[in-house]
Design an enzyme around this catalytic site. Structure first.
Site, PDB file in Angstrom:
ATOM      1  N   GLY A 224       0.824  -1.208   0.000  1.00 47.06           N
ATOM      2  CA  GLY A 224       0.000   0.000   0.000  1.00 47.06           C
ATOM      3  C   GLY A 224       0.855   1.252   0.000  1.00 47.06           C
ATOM      4  O   GLY A 224       0.570   2.236   0.681  1.00 47.06           O
TER       5      GLY A 224
ATOM      6  N   GLN B 149      -1.663   7.535   1.764  1.00 43.77           N
ATOM      7  CA  GLN B 149      -1.210   8.776   2.422  1.00 43.77           C
ATOM      8  C   GLN B 149       0.033   8.515   3.278  1.00 43.77           C
ATOM      9  O   GLN B 149       1.006   9.261   3.199  1.00 43.77           O
ATOM     10  CB  GLN B 149      -2.343   9.316   3.329  1.00 43.77           C
ATOM     11  CG  GLN B 149      -1.987  10.624   3.992  1.00 43.77           C
ATOM     12  CD  GLN B 149      -2.931  11.024   5.113  1.00 43.77           C
ATOM     13  OE1 GLN B 149      -3.727  10.208   5.604  1.00 43.77           O
ATOM     14  NE2 GLN B 149      -2.859  12.265   5.526  1.00 43.77           N
ATOM     15  N   LEU B 150       0.010   7.435   4.064  1.00 44.67           N
ATOM     16  CA  LEU B 150       1.172   7.105   4.914  1.00 44.67           C
ATOM     17  C   LEU B 150       2.256   6.410   4.096  1.00 44.67           C
ATOM     18  O   LEU B 150       3.435   6.717   4.204  1.00 44.67           O
ATOM     19  CB  LEU B 150       0.738   6.180   6.054  1.00 44.67           C
ATOM     20  CG  LEU B 150       0.161   6.856   7.277  1.00 44.67           C
ATOM     21  CD1 LEU B 150      -0.478   5.825   8.196  1.00 44.67           C
ATOM     22  CD2 LEU B 150       1.234   7.633   8.028  1.00 44.67           C
TER      23      LEU B 150
ATOM     24  N   ASP C 268       1.826  -1.692  -4.643  1.00 43.81           N
ATOM     25  CA  ASP C 268       0.425  -1.269  -4.564  1.00 43.81           C
ATOM     26  C   ASP C 268      -0.291  -1.821  -5.802  1.00 43.81           C
ATOM     27  O   ASP C 268       0.321  -2.481  -6.634  1.00 43.81           O
ATOM     28  CB  ASP C 268       0.333   0.273  -4.497  1.00 43.81           C
ATOM     29  CG  ASP C 268      -0.882   0.725  -3.683  1.00 43.81           C
ATOM     30  OD1 ASP C 268      -0.729   1.563  -2.781  1.00 43.81           O
ATOM     31  OD2 ASP C 268      -1.985   0.186  -3.949  1.00 43.81           O
TER      32      ASP C 268
ATOM     33  N   ASP D 173      -1.614  -7.095  -5.745  1.00 44.60           N
ATOM     34  CA  ASP D 173      -2.962  -7.117  -5.168  1.00 44.60           C
ATOM     35  C   ASP D 173      -2.829  -7.966  -3.909  1.00 44.60           C
ATOM     36  O   ASP D 173      -2.734  -9.195  -3.977  1.00 44.60           O
ATOM     37  CB  ASP D 173      -3.952  -7.768  -6.152  1.00 44.60           C
ATOM     38  CG  ASP D 173      -5.324  -7.982  -5.487  1.00 44.60           C
ATOM     39  OD1 ASP D 173      -6.259  -8.395  -6.185  1.00 44.60           O
ATOM     40  OD2 ASP D 173      -5.425  -7.755  -4.260  1.00 44.60           O
TER      41      ASP D 173
ATOM     42  N   TYR E 106     -14.542   0.314   8.869  1.00 39.91           N
ATOM     43  CA  TYR E 106     -13.089   0.557   8.929  1.00 39.91           C
ATOM     44  C   TYR E 106     -12.589   0.367  10.354  1.00 39.91           C
ATOM     45  O   TYR E 106     -11.640  -0.373  10.600  1.00 39.91           O
ATOM     46  CB  TYR E 106     -12.816   1.974   8.446  1.00 39.91           C
ATOM     47  CG  TYR E 106     -11.438   2.504   8.749  1.00 39.91           C
ATOM     48  CD1 TYR E 106     -11.246   3.426   9.774  1.00 39.91           C
ATOM     49  CD2 TYR E 106     -10.329   2.101   8.025  1.00 39.91           C
ATOM     50  CE1 TYR E 106      -9.994   3.930  10.053  1.00 39.91           C
ATOM     51  CE2 TYR E 106      -9.068   2.603   8.298  1.00 39.91           C
ATOM     52  CZ  TYR E 106      -8.914   3.517   9.307  1.00 39.91           C
ATOM     53  OH  TYR E 106      -7.653   4.018   9.585  1.00 39.91           O
TER      54      TYR E 106
ATOM     55  N   LYS F  53     -10.111  -2.527  12.011  1.00 44.16           N
ATOM     56  CA  LYS F  53      -8.880  -2.203  12.757  1.00 44.16           C
ATOM     57  C   LYS F  53      -8.920  -2.827  14.162  1.00 44.16           C
ATOM     58  O   LYS F  53      -7.918  -3.348  14.642  1.00 44.16           O
ATOM     59  CB  LYS F  53      -8.692  -0.688  12.849  1.00 44.16           C
ATOM     60  CG  LYS F  53      -8.373  -0.027  11.523  1.00 44.16           C
ATOM     61  CD  LYS F  53      -7.097  -0.603  10.886  1.00 44.16           C
ATOM     62  CE  LYS F  53      -6.715   0.087   9.598  1.00 44.16           C
ATOM     63  NZ  LYS F  53      -5.538  -0.529   8.966  1.00 44.16           N
TER      64      LYS F  53
HETATM   65  C1  VAH Z   1      -9.818   8.261   8.546  1.00 44.32           C
HETATM   66  N1  VAH Z   1      -7.607   9.289   8.384  1.00 44.32           N
HETATM   67  O1  VAH Z   1     -10.267   9.376   8.634  1.00 44.32           O
HETATM   68  C2  VAH Z   1      -8.330   8.087   8.795  1.00 44.32           C
HETATM   69  C3  VAH Z   1      -8.064   7.838  10.252  1.00 44.32           C
HETATM   70  C4  VAH Z   1      -8.557   8.614  12.583  1.00 44.32           C
HETATM   71  C5  VAH Z   1      -8.741   8.886  11.151  1.00 44.32           C
HETATM   72  O2  VAH Z   1      -8.435   6.570  10.607  1.00 44.32           O
HETATM   73  O3  VAH Z   1     -10.493   7.308   8.286  1.00 44.32           O
END
Ligand code: VAH
Length: 306
Positions: free
Chosen positions: A6, A10-11, A32, A47, A137, A141
């Site tokens: 990836g 952004q990171l 990526d 992938d 999301y 996590k």
């Molecule tokens: C998002 N930038 O907004 C990410 C992050 C805490 C925010 O997980 O989904």
């Protein structure tokens, strides 16, 4: 050799550059779904939902460390809940299994303050605060944290993780996050455009400047194994602010800057998140300390974007 999964994100964009500075271009393989800039050497199209493809890269290149930075973020994730869960979990399972089977020495897994939900102290969210994520999301996590803890306990795999706040930097555009307003606002300010914010003025969220986020990642990964006590994911704090406060800091540079507020569905996501993170454990276990506050971040962002 280090593999970044990836690296277009952004990171990933910034971490790839930093790791190449430290270890040399030849020691870092970026990957990526597609090649972003044709000049990027040592890049492999990957992938990461394809187990065989991940295994082949790790074996052929004798990978010793993996940074798993591929995921669909909070706002975009809500458009396709099951697809987000599948991608975020499948890629993690592939990275963990390949790392276990092929003796990868260290793995980094980015978690997020998105793992927290309601019914906790949002003004002092602890390492041990209850995880009740409101987004797919965040769920992926929180589940990911439990999986990396399991691979550490059961297989001794050295997986390390940070619960990033909203990350803000000038080097890369974020995609699909709820905190991304705080990146876009700088791009609009230098174009003298009026900024329309998708969060309400007083929506305070935990944030961190990119350089602090990268340094925290490197310091965590370079700490002695025995210092890493938390094997789910460390709370990490940089600063906390709301749209009104970041706009005021920008106005010190652009007095004519204007912001207006048009909250959308992302307001609900932001309202479920903490406001202020307690990162005592990171400070105690591996000497974490942030360098950037809002004033310094705004100056640095504007100096690099104008
Ligand atoms: C998002 N930038 O907004 C990410 C992050 C805490 C925010 O997980 O989904």
């Amino acid at each position: 050799t280090i593999l970044i999964v990836g690296s277009n994100g952004q990171l990933g964009t910034v971490l790839s550059h930093e790791l190449r500075q430290i270890y040399g271009d030849g020691s870092v393989i970026t990957s990526d779904l597609f090649k972003k800039n044709v000049s990027a050497d040592n890049f492999i199209t990957l992938d990461a939902t394809d187990y065989k493809a991940v295994e082949e890269i790790v074996v052929k290149n004798k990978i010793t460390q993996i940074y798993h930075l591929a995921a669909i973020l909070s706002a975009k994730g809500e458009q396709n809940p099951l697809g987000t869960w599948d991608l975020n979990m499948k890629t993690l399972f592939n990275v963990l299994e390949v790392s276990r089977l092929h003796k990868v020495e260290k793995v980094f897994f980015p978690s997020s303050i998105a793992v927290f939900g309601n019914n906790i102290d949002k003004e002092n969210t602890l390492q041990s605060s209850n995880l009740t994520p409101a987004t797919v999301y965040g769920m992926s996590k929180a589940a990911g944290e439990n999986w990396i803890h399991y691979y550490y306990q059961k297989y001794g795999l050295d997986v390390r993780s940070l619960r990033y706040p909203g990350v803000i930097g000038y080097q890369s555009l974020p995609g699909g996050g709820t905190t991304d307003y705080a990146v876009d606002i700088y791009h609009q300010a230098i174009k003298n455009a009026e900024f329309e914010c998708f969060l309400a003025a007083k929506t305070t969220l935990p944030m961190i400047y990119m350089d602090d986020a990268i340094r925290a990642t490197l310091e965590l990964m370079e700490a002695p194994r025995e210092n890493i006590i938390i094997r789910t994911s460390y709370n990490l704090a940089g600063m906390s602010f709301n749209p009104e406060e970041i706009a005021a800091s920008i106005k010190e540079h652009y007095p004519g800057f204007k912001i207006k507020y048009k909250p959308d569905f992302r307001q609900g996501i932001a309202d479920s998140w903490p406001k202020i993170i307690n990162d005592t454990d990171a400070r105690k276990d591996w000497n974490w300390k942030p360098d950037y506050n809002l004033k310094l971040m705004t100056k640095t962002m504007i100096d690099n974007l104008k």
